[in-house]
Scaffold this motif. Structure first.
Motif, short mmCIF file in Angstrom:
data_model
loop_
_atom_site.label_atom_id
_atom_site.label_comp_id
_atom_site.label_asym_id
_atom_site.label_seq_id
_atom_site.Cartn_x
_atom_site.Cartn_y
_atom_site.Cartn_z
N ILE A 81 -1.30 2.07 -31.15
CA ILE A 81 -2.52 1.51 -31.74
C ILE A 81 -3.17 0.52 -30.78
O ILE A 81 -4.38 0.54 -30.59
CB ILE A 81 -2.21 0.85 -33.11
CG1 ILE A 81 -1.88 1.92 -34.13
CG2 ILE A 81 -3.38 -0.01 -33.58
CD1 ILE A 81 -1.33 1.39 -35.44
N LEU A 82 -2.36 -0.34 -30.15
CA LEU A 82 -2.92 -1.28 -29.17
C LEU A 82 -3.60 -0.55 -28.02
O LEU A 82 -4.68 -0.94 -27.57
CB LEU A 82 -1.83 -2.20 -28.62
CG LEU A 82 -1.46 -3.39 -29.47
CD1 LEU A 82 -0.33 -4.17 -28.81
CD2 LEU A 82 -2.63 -4.30 -29.73
N VAL A 83 -2.98 0.52 -27.53
CA VAL A 83 -3.55 1.29 -26.41
C VAL A 83 -4.87 1.93 -26.82
O VAL A 83 -5.85 1.89 -26.07
CB VAL A 83 -2.54 2.33 -25.90
CG1 VAL A 83 -3.19 3.30 -24.93
CG2 VAL A 83 -1.36 1.64 -25.23
N ILE A 104 -5.38 -7.88 -27.20
CA ILE A 104 -3.96 -7.60 -26.93
C ILE A 104 -3.16 -8.90 -26.95
O ILE A 104 -2.03 -8.93 -27.44
CB ILE A 104 -3.80 -6.86 -25.59
CG1 ILE A 104 -4.44 -5.48 -25.68
CG2 ILE A 104 -2.32 -6.72 -25.23
CD1 ILE A 104 -4.56 -4.78 -24.35
N GLN A 105 -3.74 -9.97 -26.43
CA GLN A 105 -3.04 -11.27 -26.43
C GLN A 105 -2.69 -11.70 -27.83
O GLN A 105 -1.67 -12.34 -28.05
CB GLN A 105 -3.92 -12.31 -25.73
CG GLN A 105 -3.35 -13.70 -25.69
CD GLN A 105 -3.89 -14.60 -26.79
OE1 GLN A 105 -5.01 -14.46 -27.24
NE2 GLN A 105 -3.08 -15.53 -27.24
N LEU A 106 -3.49 -11.36 -28.80
CA LEU A 106 -3.18 -11.65 -30.20
C LEU A 106 -2.33 -10.56 -30.83
O LEU A 106 -1.43 -10.83 -31.62
CB LEU A 106 -4.47 -11.83 -31.00
CG LEU A 106 -5.32 -13.03 -30.64
CD1 LEU A 106 -6.65 -12.99 -31.38
CD2 LEU A 106 -4.59 -14.32 -30.95
N GLY A 107 -2.62 -9.31 -30.48
CA GLY A 107 -1.93 -8.17 -31.09
C GLY A 107 -0.46 -8.08 -30.75
O GLY A 107 0.36 -7.75 -31.61
N LEU A 108 -0.11 -8.38 -29.50
CA LEU A 108 1.31 -8.31 -29.10
C LEU A 108 2.18 -9.28 -29.91
O LEU A 108 3.19 -8.87 -30.47
CB LEU A 108 1.46 -8.57 -27.60
CG LEU A 108 1.55 -7.36 -26.69
CD1 LEU A 108 1.54 -7.79 -25.23
CD2 LEU A 108 2.74 -6.50 -26.99
N PRO A 109 1.82 -10.56 -29.98
CA PRO A 109 2.64 -11.47 -30.78
C PRO A 109 2.67 -11.12 -32.27
O PRO A 109 3.73 -11.21 -32.91
CB PRO A 109 2.01 -12.84 -30.56
CG PRO A 109 1.30 -12.72 -29.27
CD PRO A 109 0.82 -11.30 -29.20
#
Length: 173
Positions: free
Chosen positions: A10-12, A31-36
């Motif tokens: 989903i992130l990709v 991504i900086q928010l999505g990863l955590p």
């Protein structure tokens, strides 16, 4: 494991959509928010969320303490460039996923975190040294908080008509 792979996919997909709109900075922010957030949700399934939260909080405390202490100017102007907070958050989440679930999850997570760092450089928000320091800080904090008994306490009290706040970081080896 399937949940982790779905989350990374989903992130990709969202990142590719942002890239096609030529908004590299915005995709790095996402991504900086999505990863955590994703790492936290995944950690809730195996009860490792406390370790994740402690490492994220510790990473942010150290990152922002160093930012305020160093007060390095950004390449495009502005304050608090060193270290990169976006990069430290992304690499903290990626390294947590790697340490907890192995390279199958870690490698794509690190690739996304590296993209976040690159997006900060590309957008003229940070120097390379800011990004490297943020990445190293995120990885280190995740490493020490995952395998050790870590606790973070906060307190507040009134001293001579002024509010006082304290954050205590305790680790047992």
């Amino acid at each position: 494991m399937k949940l982790v792979i779905i989350f990374i996919a989903i992130l990709v997909v969202f990142t590719n959509k942002c890239l096609s709109q030529n908004t590299i900075e915005k995709s790095g922010d996402f991504i900086q928010l999505g990863l955590p957030v994703g790492a936290f949700v995944i950690s809730c399934f195996d009860d490792s969320y406390e370790n994740f939260v402690y490492s994220m909080v510790a990473t942010q405390i150290v990152t922002h303490t160093v930012k305020r202490t160093m007060n390095r100017a950004r390449p495009s102007g502005g304050d608090f460039s060193f270290p990169s907070g976006h990069t430290s958050a992304a690499f903290q989440a990626a390294s947590f996923l790697h340490f907890k679930y192995g390279w199958k999850v870690g490698l794509p997570s690190f690739a996304l975190a590296a993209y976040v760092g690159w997006s900060r450089f590309y957008s003229d928000k940070h120097y390379i040294s800011d990004i490297i320091a943020g990445a190293a800080l995120g990885i280190f904090m995740s490493y020490i908080c995952l395998d050790n008994d870590v606790r973070i306490f906060t307190s507040s009290k009134k001293i001579e008509d002024q509010d006082s706040y304290a954050v205590n970081f305790q680790m047992s080896f």
